[in-house]
Design an enzyme around this catalytic site. Structure first.
Site, PDB file in Angstrom:
ATOM      1  N   LYS A   1       0.834  -1.214   0.000  1.00 18.50           N
ATOM      2  CA  LYS A   1       0.000   0.000   0.000  1.00 18.50           C
ATOM      3  C   LYS A   1       0.868   1.264   0.000  1.00 18.50           C
ATOM      4  CE  LYS A   1      -3.410   2.837   0.596  1.00 18.50           C
ATOM      5  NZ  LYS A   1      -4.122   3.304  -0.592  1.00 18.50           N
TER       6      LYS A   1
ATOM      7  N   LYS B   1       1.053  11.535   5.345  1.00 23.52           N
ATOM      8  CA  LYS B   1       1.371  10.429   6.277  1.00 23.52           C
ATOM      9  C   LYS B   1       1.932   9.237   5.505  1.00 23.52           C
ATOM     10  CE  LYS B   1      -2.038   7.825   6.978  1.00 23.52           C
ATOM     11  NZ  LYS B   1      -2.682   6.653   6.378  1.00 23.52           N
TER      12      LYS B   1
HETATM   13  N1  LIG Z   1      -9.814   8.656   1.676  1.00 23.21           N
HETATM   14  C1  LIG Z   1      -9.181   7.845   0.804  1.00 23.21           C
HETATM   15  O1  LIG Z   1      -9.225   8.045  -0.422  1.00 23.21           O
HETATM   16  C2  LIG Z   1      -8.418   6.660   1.284  1.00 23.21           C
HETATM   17  C3  LIG Z   1      -7.966   6.544   2.573  1.00 23.21           C
HETATM   18  N2  LIG Z   1      -7.242   5.444   2.939  1.00 23.21           N
HETATM   19  C4  LIG Z   1      -6.745   5.277   4.305  1.00 23.21           C
HETATM   20  O2  LIG Z   1      -7.872   4.855   5.059  1.00 23.21           O
HETATM   21  C5  LIG Z   1      -7.794   5.392   6.391  1.00 23.21           C
HETATM   22  C6  LIG Z   1      -9.044   6.216   6.670  1.00 23.21           C
HETATM   23  O3  LIG Z   1      -9.114   7.222   5.697  1.00 23.21           O
HETATM   24  P1  LIG Z   1     -10.369   8.200   5.578  1.00 23.21           P
HETATM   25  O4  LIG Z   1     -11.612   7.468   5.826  1.00 23.21           O
HETATM   26  O5  LIG Z   1     -10.175   8.933   4.324  1.00 23.21           O
HETATM   27  O6  LIG Z   1     -10.049   9.167   6.790  1.00 23.21           O
HETATM   28  P2  LIG Z   1     -10.992  10.083   7.678  1.00 23.21           P
HETATM   29  O7  LIG Z   1     -10.081  11.124   8.211  1.00 23.21           O
HETATM   30  O8  LIG Z   1     -12.200  10.481   6.930  1.00 23.21           O
HETATM   31  O9  LIG Z   1     -11.457   9.089   8.846  1.00 23.21           O
HETATM   32  C7  LIG Z   1     -10.568   8.713   9.838  1.00 23.21           C
HETATM   33  C8  LIG Z   1     -11.263   7.842  10.851  1.00 23.21           C
HETATM   34  O10 LIG Z   1     -10.341   7.564  11.928  1.00 23.21           O
HETATM   35  C9  LIG Z   1     -10.952   7.966  13.155  1.00 23.21           C
HETATM   36  N3  LIG Z   1      -9.956   8.406  14.107  1.00 23.21           N
HETATM   37  C10 LIG Z   1      -8.968   9.299  13.921  1.00 23.21           C
HETATM   38  N4  LIG Z   1      -8.206   9.417  15.038  1.00 23.21           N
HETATM   39  C11 LIG Z   1      -8.748   8.595  15.968  1.00 23.21           C
HETATM   40  C12 LIG Z   1      -8.411   8.255  17.289  1.00 23.21           C
HETATM   41  N5  LIG Z   1      -7.357   8.799  17.929  1.00 23.21           N
HETATM   42  N6  LIG Z   1      -9.179   7.359  17.935  1.00 23.21           N
HETATM   43  C13 LIG Z   1     -10.247   6.788  17.304  1.00 23.21           C
HETATM   44  N7  LIG Z   1     -10.611   7.057  16.046  1.00 23.21           N
HETATM   45  C14 LIG Z   1      -9.860   7.943  15.377  1.00 23.21           C
HETATM   46  C15 LIG Z   1     -11.908   9.065  12.773  1.00 23.21           C
HETATM   47  O11 LIG Z   1     -12.854   9.254  13.802  1.00 23.21           O
HETATM   48  P3  LIG Z   1     -13.649  10.658  13.947  1.00 23.21           P
HETATM   49  O12 LIG Z   1     -14.779  10.563  12.988  1.00 23.21           O
HETATM   50  O13 LIG Z   1     -14.032  10.701  15.358  1.00 23.21           O
HETATM   51  O14 LIG Z   1     -12.656  11.746  13.576  1.00 23.21           O
HETATM   52  C16 LIG Z   1     -12.486   8.481  11.491  1.00 23.21           C
HETATM   53  O15 LIG Z   1     -13.433   7.490  11.770  1.00 23.21           O
HETATM   54  C17 LIG Z   1      -6.487   6.175   6.452  1.00 23.21           C
HETATM   55  O16 LIG Z   1      -5.490   5.321   6.939  1.00 23.21           O
HETATM   56  C18 LIG Z   1      -6.225   6.508   4.984  1.00 23.21           C
HETATM   57  O17 LIG Z   1      -4.852   6.712   4.722  1.00 23.21           O
HETATM   58  C19 LIG Z   1      -7.013   4.404   2.076  1.00 23.21           C
HETATM   59  C20 LIG Z   1      -7.465   4.462   0.803  1.00 23.21           C
HETATM   60  C21 LIG Z   1      -8.159   5.615   0.284  1.00 23.21           C
HETATM   61  O1  LIG Z   2      -4.887   5.836   0.069  1.00 23.45           O
HETATM   62  C1  LIG Z   2      -5.573   6.416  -0.784  1.00 23.45           C
HETATM   63  C2  LIG Z   2      -5.584   5.954  -2.158  1.00 23.45           C
HETATM   64  C3  LIG Z   2      -6.476   6.722  -3.045  1.00 23.45           C
HETATM   65  C4  LIG Z   2      -6.618   6.017  -4.359  1.00 23.45           C
HETATM   66  O2  LIG Z   2      -6.140   4.882  -4.503  1.00 23.45           O
HETATM   67  O3  LIG Z   2      -7.244   6.614  -5.255  1.00 23.45           O
END
Ligand SMILES: NC(=O)C1=CN([C@@H]2O[C@H](COP(=O)(O)OP(=O)(O)OC[C@H]3O[C@@H](n4cnc5c(N)ncnc54)[C@H](OP(=O)(O)O)[C@@H]3O)[C@@H](O)[C@H]2O)C=CC1
Ligand SMILES: O=CCCC(=O)O
Length: 341
Positions: free
Chosen positions: A218, A286
């Site tokens: 990833k 990150k």
């Molecule tokens: N968005 C994208 O296109 C993609 C993202 N990812 C990865 O997926 C993961 C999630 O991404 P995404 O959904 O976009 O991120 P968001 O920022 O939208 O969501 C993050 C989530 O983590 C929770 N969170 C953050 N800090 C804490 C903590 N200290 N304790 C408990 N819960 C916590 C948040 O809770 P709260 O709602 O309370 O803030 C929320 O549910 C990341 O690792 C990202 O790199 C992977 C592929 C694609």
């Molecule tokens: O981690 C995020 C990836 C976003 C993507 O694959 O388009």
């Protein structure tokens, strides 16, 4: 196989329906252990068992939603409780802690922001591990580094439960459409057991062996993506500076060998300086930070990624952390302006 693996389910769940790709259809599951599957082959399998979902951000919410729409019995938790509401309206149950979700479910998925939150939710006070036991599974789909994933895995398996890391490629729209790509590693029998669920949320899945390999795959993918976005931003700005229409550049790129969905998708809004968040810039930075550490662990220089990372850091300091990662172009604009003063 999957149904048998979910012994202990408190009620028989209905056969799963695949969401968002045309008409709903019965879930088809490949009985074979393949490294990838796009459009599974094999017999019709009824999937039984309770599914937990921790973390309902941009990605977690649509993933959990697809499981519910497919007929799964889903229990959710999110740090900010209000984000559970849309899922509860779809029929999900709620538990007030990760431990509560894990203890009431057969398999629990976690989609959290970063290594710190993934470790906290899995291993911290009232964390998932406290609710786990032999026969249960924990699948972490967050993007973290291998060391964090191993730490979580060791904590989970010390309870007798099994662990799979399964970060995803694909963003908000593929998550909504059930078209993610799962990069899994860890317990292979858990991989096979949750394959029907992965196939609801994704279009393909790879099993990569030991814990850490999914995380590494990833990070390599995302470091390429982060650098590509910076290069694309430089091209957009330069084209404009030399009197070309950047929209035409987007179109030219879309027809050639370097065509990528990302450029066609994000280019037109970047030209308008609009960055609706699909993949938050803070998460891309990150991932670059973690990829740099991964490269350092094997003494490989990745100078282009290092330069790109500096630009994402600059964009964060401009207040763009929660914008889409394509907003990195704004840091480049600021750099260009500074260089001309
Ligand atoms: N968005 C994208 O296109 C993609 C993202 N990812 C990865 O997926 C993961 C999630 O991404 P995404 O959904 O976009 O991120 P968001 O920022 O939208 O969501 C993050 C989530 O983590 C929770 N969170 C953050 N800090 C804490 C903590 N200290 N304790 C408990 N819960 C916590 C948040 O809770 P709260 O709602 O309370 O803030 C929320 O549910 C990341 O690792 C990202 O790199 C992977 C592929 C694609
Ligand atoms: O981690 C995020 C990836 C976003 C993507 O694959 O388009």
């Amino acid at each position: 196989m999957a149904a048998a693996a979910f012994l202990g389910a408190s009620r028989a769940a209905p056969a799963l329906l695949l969401p968002s790709r045309g008409l709903p259809r019965r879930l088809l599951v490949s009985a074979a252990s393949s490294s990838s599957s796009s459009g599974a082959a094999g017999g019709v399998v009824e999937f039984q068992g309770k599914v937990g979902f921790l973390g309902l951000g941009i990605m977690g919410a649509p993933m959990a939603s697809n499981l519910i729409k497919a007929g799964c019995d889903v229990t959710v938790w999110n740090r900010t409780k209000s984000k559970c509401d849309p899922l509860l309206s779809l029929g999900a149950k709620y538990e007030p802690s990760p431990a509560g979700v894990a203890s009431s479910c057969d398999v629990t998925f976690a989609m959290l922001a970063d290594p710190q939150s993934a470790a906290e939710v899995a291993c911290g006070a009232n964390g998932a591990a406290e609710g786990l036991a032999p026969g249960k599974g924990y699948v972490d789909v967050s993007t973290v580094d291998g060391a964090t994933s191993k730490l979580i895995g060791e904590h989970i398996t010390s309870t007798g439960a099994s662990f799979l890391e399964a970060p995803v490629s694909g963003s908000k729209k593929p998550a909504e459409d059930g078209l993610l790509i799962f990069l899994t590693a860890g317990d292979e029998s858990l991989y096979k057991r949750v394959a029907p669920l992965l196939d609801v949320m994704g279009k393909s899945r790879f099993y990569l062996g030991d814990v850490g390999n999914g995380a590494a795959m990833k990070l390599v993918v995302n470091m390429v993506m982060g650098s590509m976005m910076v290069s694309f931003s430089e091209g957009l700005l330069l084209s404009e500076k030399v009197g070309l229409d950047p929209n035409t550049l987007v179109e030219v790129i879309s027809q050639g060998a370097i065509s990528a969905p990302m450029f066609s998708l994000k280019g037109p809004s970047m030209v308008k300086a609009a960055y609706p968040t699909a993949f938050p810039l803070k998460h891309q930075q990150k991932d670059l930070r973690l990829a740099l550490a991964l490269a350092e662990s094997v003494s490989q220089p990745i100078p282009t990624v290092a330069a790109a990372n500096e630009l994402y850091k600059a964009a964060k300091s401009l207040g763009l952390a929660d914008h889409d990662f394509s907003a990195v172009i704004e840091a480049l604009k600021a750099k260009v302006e500074n260089s001309q003063q």
